[in-house]
Design an enzyme around this catalytic site. Structure first.
Site, short mmCIF file in Angstrom:
data_model
loop_
_atom_site.label_atom_id
_atom_site.label_comp_id
_atom_site.label_asym_id
_atom_site.label_seq_id
_atom_site.Cartn_x
_atom_site.Cartn_y
_atom_site.Cartn_z
N LYS A 273 -17.15 17.36 8.41
CA LYS A 273 -17.24 16.03 7.79
C LYS A 273 -17.94 16.14 6.44
O LYS A 273 -18.87 16.94 6.27
CB LYS A 273 -18.03 15.12 8.75
CG LYS A 273 -18.10 13.67 8.38
CD LYS A 273 -18.78 12.88 9.50
CE LYS A 273 -18.93 11.42 9.20
NZ LYS A 273 -19.59 10.69 10.31
N SER B 18 -17.27 6.77 12.13
CA SER B 18 -16.97 7.19 10.76
C SER B 18 -16.42 8.62 10.65
O SER B 18 -15.97 9.02 9.57
CB SER B 18 -18.23 7.08 9.90
OG SER B 18 -19.24 7.94 10.37
N SER C 161 -20.17 7.45 15.86
CA SER C 161 -19.17 7.91 14.90
C SER C 161 -18.35 9.12 15.30
O SER C 161 -17.33 9.39 14.68
CB SER C 161 -19.83 8.21 13.56
OG SER C 161 -19.95 7.02 12.85
N1 GLN Z 1 -20.21 2.03 12.96
C1 GLN Z 1 -21.49 2.67 12.83
C2 GLN Z 1 -22.16 2.22 11.57
O1 GLN Z 1 -21.49 1.72 10.75
C3 GLN Z 1 -21.26 4.13 12.86
C4 GLN Z 1 -22.43 4.93 12.42
C5 GLN Z 1 -22.31 6.38 12.68
O2 GLN Z 1 -22.36 6.81 13.84
N2 GLN Z 1 -22.30 7.16 11.59
O3 GLN Z 1 -23.34 2.29 11.39
#
Ligand code: GLN
Length: 493
Positions: free
Chosen positions: A60, A145, A169
């Site tokens: 990532k 994400s 995420s």
């Molecule tokens: N949807 C979560 C956020 O927006 C995801 C965060 C994550 O795990 N990076 O904070």
């Protein structure tokens, strides 16, 4: 040609073929071919560097890679080239694994659609849906994400991917792309070199198609790191997957708070189906349990994450780090300049950060104001502790929890965009494991009526990653969704 080189070329070709899915922000094909060459030589000498030698992977784009751009999906870091490797990047490169590229993600990890400055990741299952091809503006999302990582694994482009999981995420996109997504106990894998979202909840996660590969990657990555003071201090004992485990003595808890309004039919079905597998095939004991304070998880998560974002983002001002605006300043008219320092920073940020990131910086600063600090920041930390205590108590009654991973199978992009939220309430099922620091995994459970994958989540006690992965392995072997890791099926993409 050597098997390893072949495998690497197959990965690169697939990445090229799937270019319009926006999975990779940056490809590293030249590096990959070079690594595959070296790996092949090691195999000829019978000296592989590790069990991962020659395996293809992706990382990532919020995880630092020396001399390779690390953008966090943001224009703010469009040109940022880290001078060092994150601990996980370093370990994987030393393990002989072959890096295919850096994956697309929601900007700085905030969001659930992997929509960034570099485009939105399309779910690999889109290619099975002919009707969607007519409408090029709409497509199924891959979740987020770490959606680029999930799509790279699910499509068969790579054998594993490294993501980050702060509130779900890794597990969320794994569920809707049809792969395995694992978030370890907080501190089991070093975060050094991960560009932080919320330092309390951030974990490095692993995505794969098989539990065997997952455990091989974990065994390579886990353990104390002098560069990350929050890593667990005890040496990591490598995990091995038992071929035959008996679930007779295992108790699985079904939390009664996890039946919220809005849970989709397919996710409810996946949950029931999975409980059924443990019950009927495994003969495990299934009980109903309660975690009364998890209903506050999203409030706790959003306040603490905004506060951390407000603090972590002060360095991205475009002067020390990040995008610097072309202001067209006329040095002959310096005295009449329109801009002061504050305005320059504002302009740098306005031009390079998306709406969600800016909203979180603003709300985080609001929560941290002198008059609000006790009411929001301190209170949320107290709630965090109450949630931790709930998990400690519940694991006196059962060995493992089973819950949905997501509210829905994948959404159409147009529907996702209608939600327009700064925080996604739908992270409810996953965020509590980050708040409590416990290990959790999403494994494929069923295919929905629309023929889209749906996962289910298993959560274990703090530091019982070994138990979690062994039971996940048992589940994957006893659930009949083998086509998801059948490379021929995936090669259709
Ligand atoms: N949807 C979560 C956020 O927006 C995801 C965060 C994550 O795990 N990076 O904070």
């Amino acid at each position: 040609m050597s098997e390893i080189l072949n495998n690497c070329i197959r990965s690169i070709n697939k990445a090229k073929k799937l270019k319009n899915l926006n999975i990779l922000i940056k490809d590293t094909f030249d590096l990959a071919l070079n690594q595959a060459e070296k790996s092949h030589e090691r195999f000829l000498k019978n000296t592989p560097a590790s069990k991962l030698d020659g395996k293809t992977f992706s990382i990532k784009d919020n995880i630092s890679t020396k001399s390779i751009t690390t953008t966090c999906g943001s224009k703010m870091l469009d040109n940022y080239v880290p001078p060092y490797n994150a601990t996980v990047s370093e370990k994987l490169l030393n393990s002989g694994s072959v890096l295919i590229g850096k994956t697309n993600m929601d900007e700085f990890g905030m969001g659930s659609a992997s929509s960034s400055y570099y485009g939105t990741v399309k779910n690999p299952y889109n290619v099975l849906k002919d009707s969607l091809d007519q409408n090029l503006d709409d497509f199924y999302i891959s979740g987020g994400s770490s959606g680029g990582s999930a799509a790279s694994v699910a499509s068969g482009m790579v054998e594993f991917s490294i993501g980050s999981d702060t509130g779900g995420s890794v597990r969320n996109p794994a569920s809707i792309c049809g792969c395995i997504g694992y978030k370890p106990t907080y501190g089991l894998i070093s975060r050094h070199g991960l560009i932080p979202l919320n330092n309390y909840f951030d974990t490095i996660g692993i995505m794969t198609r098989t539990t065997d590969t997952l455990v091989d990657v974990l065994n390579e990555l886990a353990g104390p790191d002098p560069k990350d003071a929050t890593t667990l201090k005890t040496n990591f004992k490598k995990i091995s997957l038992e071929d035959k485990i008996s679930l007779n003595q295992i108790t699985i808890g079904v939390p009664k708070e996890f039946f919220p309004n809005g849970l989709s039919q397919s996710n409810l079905e996946a949950w029931k189906h999975s409980v059924g597998i443990f019950d009927k095939i495994g003969n495990a004991k299934i009980i109903s349990v309660s975690l009364p304070n998890v209903t506050y998880s999203m409030s706790c998560y959003s306040v603490l994450t905004s506060c951390e974002v407000a603090s972590n983002f002060s360095k991205f001002d475009g002067l020390r780090f990040g995008h610097h605006s072309e202001l067209n300043l006329d040095i002959n008219k310096v005295d009449q300049m329109d801009y002061n320092l504050e305005q320059v920073i504002k302009k740098n940020r306005d031009e390079s950060l998306g709406q969600v990131v800016r909203s979180r910086i603003a709300t985080g600063n609001y929560f941290l104001l002198k008059n609000n600090y006790e009411k929001y920041f301190v209170k949320s930390h107290q709630i965090k502790q109450m949630i931790v205590n709930d998990f400690i108590k519940v694991f006196n009654q059962c060995d493992l929890l089973i819950t949905p991973t997501c509210f829905n199978d994948t959404l159409l992009y147009s529907d996702y965009m209608k939600q327009n939220e700064v925080f996604d309430e739908k992270d409810f099922f996953t965020s509590c494991a980050n708040i409590a620091g416990v290990p959790a995994i999403s494994v494929p459970s069923i295919m929905s009526k629309n023929n889209l994958p749906v996962g289910v989540q298993l959560i274990a006690k703090w530091k019982r990653d070994d138990l979690l992965l062994n039971i996940a392995n048992w589940f994957v072997k006893n659930n009949s969704l083998n086509h998801l890791n059948d490379i021929k099926f995936l090669d259709k993409f």
